[in-house]
Design an enzyme around this catalytic site. Structure first.
Site, PDB file in Angstrom:
ATOM      1  N   CYS A 150      -2.181 -12.229 -28.013  1.00 50.08           N
ATOM      2  CA  CYS A 150      -2.532 -11.561 -26.743  1.00 50.08           C
ATOM      3  C   CYS A 150      -2.414 -12.490 -25.529  1.00 50.08           C
ATOM      4  O   CYS A 150      -1.813 -12.127 -24.501  1.00 50.08           O
ATOM      5  CB  CYS A 150      -3.946 -10.991 -26.837  1.00 50.08           C
ATOM      6  SG  CYS A 150      -5.128 -12.071 -27.662  1.00 50.08           S
ATOM      7  N   HIS A 244      -8.053 -10.553 -20.624  1.00 47.54           N
ATOM      8  CA  HIS A 244      -8.019 -12.018 -20.671  1.00 47.54           C
ATOM      9  C   HIS A 244      -7.565 -12.543 -19.311  1.00 47.54           C
ATOM     10  O   HIS A 244      -6.562 -12.079 -18.748  1.00 47.54           O
ATOM     11  CB  HIS A 244      -7.003 -12.505 -21.714  1.00 47.54           C
ATOM     12  CG  HIS A 244      -7.429 -12.294 -23.141  1.00 47.54           C
ATOM     13  ND1 HIS A 244      -8.670 -11.839 -23.517  1.00 47.54           N
ATOM     14  CD2 HIS A 244      -6.741 -12.526 -24.299  1.00 47.54           C
ATOM     15  CE1 HIS A 244      -8.728 -11.785 -24.845  1.00 47.54           C
ATOM     16  NE2 HIS A 244      -7.577 -12.183 -25.340  1.00 47.54           N
TER      17      HIS A 244
HETATM   18  N1  LIG Z   1      -8.320  -7.737 -30.615  1.00 39.95           N
HETATM   19  C1  LIG Z   1      -7.259  -8.198 -29.969  1.00 39.95           C
HETATM   20  O1  LIG Z   1      -7.232  -8.271 -28.719  1.00 39.95           O
HETATM   21  C2  LIG Z   1      -6.030  -8.633 -30.738  1.00 39.95           C
HETATM   22  C3  LIG Z   1      -4.913  -8.969 -30.002  1.00 39.95           C
HETATM   23  C4  LIG Z   1      -3.750  -9.359 -30.676  1.00 39.95           C
HETATM   24  C5  LIG Z   1      -3.730  -9.395 -32.045  1.00 39.95           C
HETATM   25  N2  LIG Z   1      -4.836  -9.076 -32.759  1.00 39.95           N
HETATM   26  C6  LIG Z   1      -4.725  -9.095 -34.229  1.00 39.95           C
HETATM   27  O2  LIG Z   1      -4.717  -7.746 -34.681  1.00 39.95           O
HETATM   28  C7  LIG Z   1      -5.366  -7.656 -35.952  1.00 39.95           C
HETATM   29  C8  LIG Z   1      -6.532  -6.667 -35.838  1.00 39.95           C
HETATM   30  O3  LIG Z   1      -7.443  -7.137 -34.870  1.00 39.95           O
HETATM   31  P1  LIG Z   1      -8.708  -6.291 -34.394  1.00 39.95           P
HETATM   32  O4  LIG Z   1      -9.229  -7.009 -33.217  1.00 39.95           O
HETATM   33  O5  LIG Z   1      -8.380  -4.855 -34.263  1.00 39.95           O
HETATM   34  O6  LIG Z   1      -9.702  -6.480 -35.658  1.00 39.95           O
HETATM   35  P2  LIG Z   1     -10.930  -5.566 -36.144  1.00 39.95           P
HETATM   36  O7  LIG Z   1     -11.523  -4.841 -35.012  1.00 39.95           O
HETATM   37  O8  LIG Z   1     -11.786  -6.464 -36.942  1.00 39.95           O
HETATM   38  O9  LIG Z   1     -10.228  -4.501 -37.141  1.00 39.95           O
HETATM   39  C9  LIG Z   1      -9.702  -4.852 -38.391  1.00 39.95           C
HETATM   40  C10 LIG Z   1      -9.118  -3.626 -39.085  1.00 39.95           C
HETATM   41  O10 LIG Z   1      -8.563  -4.031 -40.341  1.00 39.95           O
HETATM   42  C11 LIG Z   1      -9.157  -3.263 -41.392  1.00 39.95           C
HETATM   43  N3  LIG Z   1      -9.321  -4.076 -42.592  1.00 39.95           N
HETATM   44  C12 LIG Z   1     -10.087  -5.191 -42.763  1.00 39.95           C
HETATM   45  N4  LIG Z   1      -9.956  -5.666 -44.020  1.00 39.95           N
HETATM   46  C13 LIG Z   1      -9.105  -4.819 -44.662  1.00 39.95           C
HETATM   47  C14 LIG Z   1      -8.570  -4.765 -45.998  1.00 39.95           C
HETATM   48  N5  LIG Z   1      -8.901  -5.684 -46.916  1.00 39.95           N
HETATM   49  N6  LIG Z   1      -7.725  -3.751 -46.303  1.00 39.95           N
HETATM   50  C15 LIG Z   1      -7.392  -2.833 -45.387  1.00 39.95           C
HETATM   51  N7  LIG Z   1      -7.852  -2.827 -44.110  1.00 39.95           N
HETATM   52  C16 LIG Z   1      -8.699  -3.826 -43.761  1.00 39.95           C
HETATM   53  C17 LIG Z   1     -10.496  -2.812 -40.846  1.00 39.95           C
HETATM   54  O11 LIG Z   1     -10.887  -1.658 -41.543  1.00 39.95           O
HETATM   55  P3  LIG Z   1     -12.433  -1.263 -41.856  1.00 39.95           P
HETATM   56  O12 LIG Z   1     -12.960  -0.651 -40.578  1.00 39.95           O
HETATM   57  O13 LIG Z   1     -12.288  -0.262 -42.948  1.00 39.95           O
HETATM   58  O14 LIG Z   1     -13.125  -2.529 -42.232  1.00 39.95           O
HETATM   59  C18 LIG Z   1     -10.132  -2.525 -39.385  1.00 39.95           C
HETATM   60  O15 LIG Z   1      -9.506  -1.269 -39.291  1.00 39.95           O
HETATM   61  C19 LIG Z   1      -5.779  -9.079 -36.323  1.00 39.95           C
HETATM   62  O16 LIG Z   1      -4.760  -9.674 -37.101  1.00 39.95           O
HETATM   63  C20 LIG Z   1      -5.877  -9.763 -34.962  1.00 39.95           C
HETATM   64  O17 LIG Z   1      -5.704 -11.148 -35.041  1.00 39.95           O
HETATM   65  C21 LIG Z   1      -5.995  -8.679 -32.134  1.00 39.95           C
END
Ligand SMILES: NC(=O)c1ccc[n+]([C@@H]2O[C@H](COP(=O)([O-])OP(=O)(O)OC[C@H]3O[C@@H](n4cnc5c(N)ncnc54)[C@H](OP(=O)(O)O)[C@@H]3O)[C@@H](O)[C@H]2O)c1
Length: 353
Positions: A150, A244
């Site tokens: 990001c 950010h």
């Molecule tokens: N947040 C940001 O601004 C941002 C920006 C760029 C990239 N990212 C990347 O994008 C990804 C997601 O980030 P996020 O911020 O959305 O995280 P998050 O809010 O923690 O969401 C994680 C998601 O993954 C699912 N999950 C977790 N463990 C799993 C498993 N073992 N099998 C299947 N699904 C699973 C969760 O499902 P449940 O609800 O069922 O647990 C949830 O839907 C990460 O790799 C992060 O580094 C995030």
């Protein structure tokens, strides 16, 4: 309409994908998947929806499935958007590509590999053709295309017009990053309220390396890093929900006045995708604010539907012989799901889907 699925649909990035895809003119949201936790429930029952607008009604009744590659194939999904933790994505994404699926991924594994496009479309849409090389190298008919980190997506958009017009050398970036960047359950309130955390695991390395790949070149066989640029970053978590903010200091290879710098940024239209008619592309990828106290996350993060980077306080930098400025971008839209959808639109337009 292309059929699409969101994996990790209950998380913060997944929710943004659902929001952006619910009324998309080219994409039909066919499947949502996450962990076993909410499996079998409707999406509305399973998700803790936290976005500023209500959960779109098209997504209410979708069944939430656990990750299931066979089901994605059976349901003839054209594009899978992944918003999964890195360890889950690392195993899964190559399996999907082997089964012929196009994966647009927000997770960090594989981002730096030379045959994996790491796309910020206005900056390096031409790297998309590395998909052909990837298919040859890896023997799969699908593809893995990555959304940048990001902070990097926001920074590289601001740097691109300067690199093209003046040439850039050393870049110093200090960030003030929103809580949503750490995911739905990322930073406990006891640690962040009335506070700031001057460390985000792995973030500085991502900014330093990914920027040089995005501003690099596809030579027909591999994506080469731009080694005439060096980037150093210091990354910090602050008590802001979304958006950010980055203080960026840039060495310019040819001298330019502040007015000249502002002009090229303001006139930047993202030439790599200009005129393609991609629905998620903002009219102005960079928006300039001239007030001394802008940009601010609460006021400016939804500029260009969250896809524009807002720049302010452009000043001369005597130490680096260049300029310094503040850049602000929406981390789950420009920094994640919005850029993911824009990449998918580009893949469709270029005939990869
Ligand atoms: N947040 C940001 O601004 C941002 C920006 C760029 C990239 N990212 C990347 O994008 C990804 C997601 O980030 P996020 O911020 O959305 O995280 P998050 O809010 O923690 O969401 C994680 C998601 O993954 C699912 N999950 C977790 N463990 C799993 C498993 N073992 N099998 C299947 N699904 C699973 C969760 O499902 P449940 O609800 O069922 O647990 C949830 O839907 C990460 O790799 C992060 O580094 C995030």
């Amino acid at each position: 309409m292309k059929r699409v699925a969101v994996l990790g649909a209950t998380g913060l990035v997944g929710q943004r994908f659902v929001q952006l895809l619910a009324n998309h003119p080219w994409f039909e949201l066919a499947l949502v998947m996450a962990s076993e936790r909410g499996a079998g429930k409707t999406y509305a029952e399973a998700v803790t929806w936290v976005l500023e607008k209500p959960l779109p009604k098209q997504a209410f009744e979708l069944t939430l499935y656990p990750i299931n590659v066979d089901l994605l194939v059976k349901e003839k999904v054209d594009i899978v958007f992944t918003a999964l933790p890195p360890d889950v994505a690392k195993e899964l994404e190559p399996q999907l590509a082997k089964r012929g699926i196009i994966v647009v991924s927000n997770a960090s594994p594989m981002r730096l590999e030379p045959d994996i496009p790491l796309l910020n479309p206005e900056v390096n849409a031409d790297h998309i053709d590395a998909v052909e090389v990837q298919r040859r190298n890896r023997g799969w008919s699908g593809a893995v295309v990555k959304v940048p980190n990001c902070t990097t997506a926001i920074a590289t958009l601001s740097l691109k017009p300067l690199a093209d017009e003046f040439g850039i050398g050393r870049v110093v970036i200090a960030t003030m990053q929103a809580l949503s960047g750490a995911g739905l359950t990322g930073v406990p309130s006891m640690l962040i309220l009335d506070n700031l955390i001057p460390y985000i695991e792995g973030e500085e390395e991502k900014v330093e390396n990914e920027s040089r790949k995005i501003l690099g070149f596809f030579n027909g066989n591999r994506i080469e890093f731009n080694n005439s640029i060096s980037v150093t970053a210091s990354c910090h978590r602050v008590m802001v929900l979304e958006g950010h903010t980055e203080a960026i200091f840039v060495e310019l290879k040819t001298r330019a006045t502040v007015d000249e710098v502002v002009k090229v940024m303001e006139e930047f239209r993202g030439n790599k995708i200009k005129g393609m008619g991609l629905p998620t592309a903002p009219e102005k990828p960079i928006v300039i604010r001239r007030e001394v106290d802008r940009p601010q996350p609460r006021l400016d993060r939804l500029e260009g539907n969250g896809m524009s980077v807002v720049i302010g306080r452009v000043r001369e930098d005597k130490t680096l012989n260049g300029v310094k400025y503040i850049a602000l971008g929406h981390n789950t839209i420009r920094g994640a799901a919005g850029t993911g959808v824009l990449i998918a639109e580009l893949l469709v337009k270029k005939g990869y889907v």
